[in-house]
Design a protein around this motif. Structure first.
Motif, short mmCIF file in Angstrom:
data_model
loop_
_atom_site.label_atom_id
_atom_site.label_comp_id
_atom_site.label_asym_id
_atom_site.label_seq_id
_atom_site.Cartn_x
_atom_site.Cartn_y
_atom_site.Cartn_z
N VAL A 272 17.48 40.46 -20.84
CA VAL A 272 17.77 39.21 -20.17
C VAL A 272 18.72 39.50 -19.01
O VAL A 272 19.60 40.35 -19.11
CB VAL A 272 18.40 38.16 -21.14
N THR A 273 18.50 38.85 -17.89
CA THR A 273 19.39 39.00 -16.74
C THR A 273 19.98 37.65 -16.37
O THR A 273 19.29 36.63 -16.39
CB THR A 273 18.64 39.55 -15.50
N THR A 274 21.27 37.65 -16.08
CA THR A 274 21.94 36.47 -15.55
C THR A 274 22.14 36.69 -14.05
O THR A 274 22.83 37.63 -13.65
CB THR A 274 23.31 36.25 -16.22
N ALA B 199 7.54 37.57 -18.15
CA ALA B 199 8.91 37.20 -18.45
C ALA B 199 9.02 35.68 -18.52
O ALA B 199 8.06 34.96 -18.23
CB ALA B 199 9.86 37.76 -17.39
N TRP B 200 10.19 35.22 -18.91
CA TRP B 200 10.52 33.80 -18.88
C TRP B 200 11.63 33.60 -17.86
O TRP B 200 12.53 34.44 -17.74
CB TRP B 200 10.98 33.31 -20.25
N ALA B 201 11.58 32.49 -17.14
CA ALA B 201 12.59 32.23 -16.11
C ALA B 201 13.01 30.77 -16.15
O ALA B 201 12.18 29.88 -16.38
CB ALA B 201 12.03 32.59 -14.73
N TRP B 202 14.29 30.52 -15.91
CA TRP B 202 14.78 29.14 -15.85
C TRP B 202 16.07 29.10 -15.03
O TRP B 202 16.75 30.11 -14.83
CB TRP B 202 14.98 28.57 -17.25
N SER B 203 16.38 27.91 -14.54
CA SER B 203 17.56 27.70 -13.71
C SER B 203 18.70 27.12 -14.54
O SER B 203 18.49 26.31 -15.44
CB SER B 203 17.23 26.75 -12.55
N ALA B 204 19.92 27.51 -14.22
CA ALA B 204 21.10 26.97 -14.91
C ALA B 204 21.33 25.52 -14.55
O ALA B 204 22.08 24.82 -15.23
CB ALA B 204 22.33 27.79 -14.56
N ALA B 205 20.66 25.05 -13.48
CA ALA B 205 20.82 23.65 -13.07
C ALA B 205 20.22 22.71 -14.10
O ALA B 205 20.51 21.50 -14.09
CB ALA B 205 20.16 23.43 -11.72
N PRO C 22 12.18 26.47 -19.32
CA PRO C 22 11.80 27.86 -19.07
C PRO C 22 10.31 27.97 -18.75
O PRO C 22 9.48 27.34 -19.40
CB PRO C 22 12.14 28.56 -20.39
N GLN C 23 10.00 28.73 -17.73
CA GLN C 23 8.62 28.89 -17.29
C GLN C 23 8.24 30.37 -17.32
O GLN C 23 9.08 31.24 -17.12
CB GLN C 23 8.44 28.34 -15.87
N THR C 24 6.97 30.61 -17.56
CA THR C 24 6.51 32.00 -17.59
C THR C 24 6.42 32.55 -16.17
O THR C 24 6.09 31.85 -15.22
CB THR C 24 5.13 32.10 -18.25
N LEU C 25 6.74 33.83 -16.06
CA LEU C 25 6.66 34.55 -14.80
C LEU C 25 5.81 35.78 -15.07
O LEU C 25 6.24 36.72 -15.75
CB LEU C 25 8.07 34.93 -14.33
N GLN D 276 11.63 33.58 -24.49
CA GLN D 276 11.91 32.22 -24.04
C GLN D 276 13.29 31.75 -24.47
O GLN D 276 13.98 31.02 -23.75
CB GLN D 276 10.85 31.26 -24.58
N LYS D 277 13.72 32.20 -25.65
CA LYS D 277 15.05 31.83 -26.16
C LYS D 277 15.78 33.09 -26.61
O LYS D 277 15.81 33.43 -27.80
CB LYS D 277 14.91 30.85 -27.32
#
Length: 349
Positions: free
Chosen positions: A48-50, A79-85, A90-93, A113-114
């Motif tokens: 996971v990357t922040t 991968a899964w991706a999502w915004s901190a906003a 979470p959406q697949t990439l 995803q989690k």
């Protein structure tokens, strides 16, 4: 926002396609859009990357620009991706897809995803990367599970005094290449990887230009997939009459445009044009024209060889004094002060 190129495939039949591209080109040029690659990540699950917000690292990765937009290209794996906003789930990439975060929000990319743990923001890798001159900074993360490879980069542009594109874009965009029209995008990604594997003189410039092209392709597909009832600046580009007026303003900004003249060109009454234009852009044509002129002037003034009088004339002011008043009103500072505070124009020593 998830973008499927096959959705809305008839978009080119509505409005003026040439208008949309011409105006988009004008905006990207005037806001001094540029790009840079920084990281190539080889990951193995679990990982996971922040990714910090651009408020935290924008001045590190692209210190000479006003606004930084992060993007990621998935080269291999999922991968899964999502915004901190918190504005999207979470959406697949997937392999070959591109994710862009126009507002520069903090975001996460992970193999699950989690994920069990989200690492804290660490800006030091970005400081280290900014000191290097190699086209890519290689990063290895994760365990010993399923591998994935992706590239992280950054776009930079002016946000002030007027960038109509930024506010018109969603917080997160994922482009999914699913038909033959995406052959160009695939070729761009392959070309970028070739620069990493066989770096030659000028590699950084080549990578920057390739990423700019990827951004333009992404914008084109975003425009094509907007719903018919959508509003906003980009939707205004697709509207036949508003799009025509935007083209006039952007391609001929020095013309002495009045609401009467613009309405005549659009084949509308003054009141109808004013209402329709404001419905899409949020402001009347006259204010939009003035703000666009100030953006062009700001860009011109970043070039030390252009005088204030020349900038004024280029954007439609015969009186330097009137130009200075308008500039101070809309930009918040005098042209002279803006010139001293502005970074050099791209390509200018």
């Amino acid at each position: 926002m998830l973008i499927h190129p096959e959705c809305g495939s008839d978009r080119g039949r509505f409005g003026l396609r040439g208008t949309r591209i011409d105006v988009l080109s004008q905006v990207l040029s005037a806001v001094r859009f540029e790009a840079a690659f920084y990281f190539k990540v080889n990951a193995s699950a679990p990982w996971v990357t922040t990714n910090p917000s651009m408020d935290e690292i924008g001045s590190i990765v692209m210190p000479h620009v006003q606004h930084v937009i992060p993007f990621h290209v998935m080269i291999d794996g999922d991968a899964w991706a999502w915004s901190a906003a918190g504005d999207t789930e979470p959406q697949t990439l997937r392999s070959g897809e591109i994710m862009i975060l126009p507002q520069g929000a903090e975001h996460f990319i992970a193999s699950d995803q989690k994920p069990n743990m989200i690492p804290k923001v660490d800006v030091e890798p970005y400081r280290d990367a900014a000191k290097r001159v190699t086209p890519y900074n290689h990063v290895q993360i994760g365990g010993d599970g399923t591998p994935a490879t992706f590239v992280c980069g950054y776009f930079g542009c002016d946000a002030r005094p007027f960038n109509p594109l930024l506010s018109a874009l969603p917080g997160m965009m994922i482009v999914r290449p699913t038909d033959s029209t995406w052959a160009l995008m695939q070729n761009l990604i392959v070309s970028a990887l070739d620069e990493d594997e066989r770096p030659e003189a000028g590699s950084q410039t080549v990578l920057a230009k390739l990423s700019e092209l990827m951004f333009v392709q992404t914008l084109r597909h975003y425009i094509e997939t907007l719903s018919e009832d959508s509003v906003g600046w980009i939707s205004g580009l697709r509207d036949e009459r508003v799009g025509a007026v935007l083209r006039l303003i952007h391609t001929r900004p020095a013309e002495p445009w009045t609401l009467d003249k613009l309405a005549k060109e659009a084949g509308m009454s003054r009141s109808a044009l004013a209402d329709r234009f404001a419905a899409y852009t949020g402001e009347p044509p006259s204010r939009y024209l003035t703000r666009w002129r100030m953006q062009l002037a700001s860009s011109l003034l970043s070039n030390s060889s252009v005088s204030i009088a020349e900038a004024a004339e280029t954007v439609g002011y015969s009186s330097e004094a009137a130009f200075k008043r308008a500039f101070k009103k809309h930009v918040g500072e005098t042209p002279g002060r803006a010139r001293r505070a502005s970074p050099p124009a791209i390509g200018q020593a």
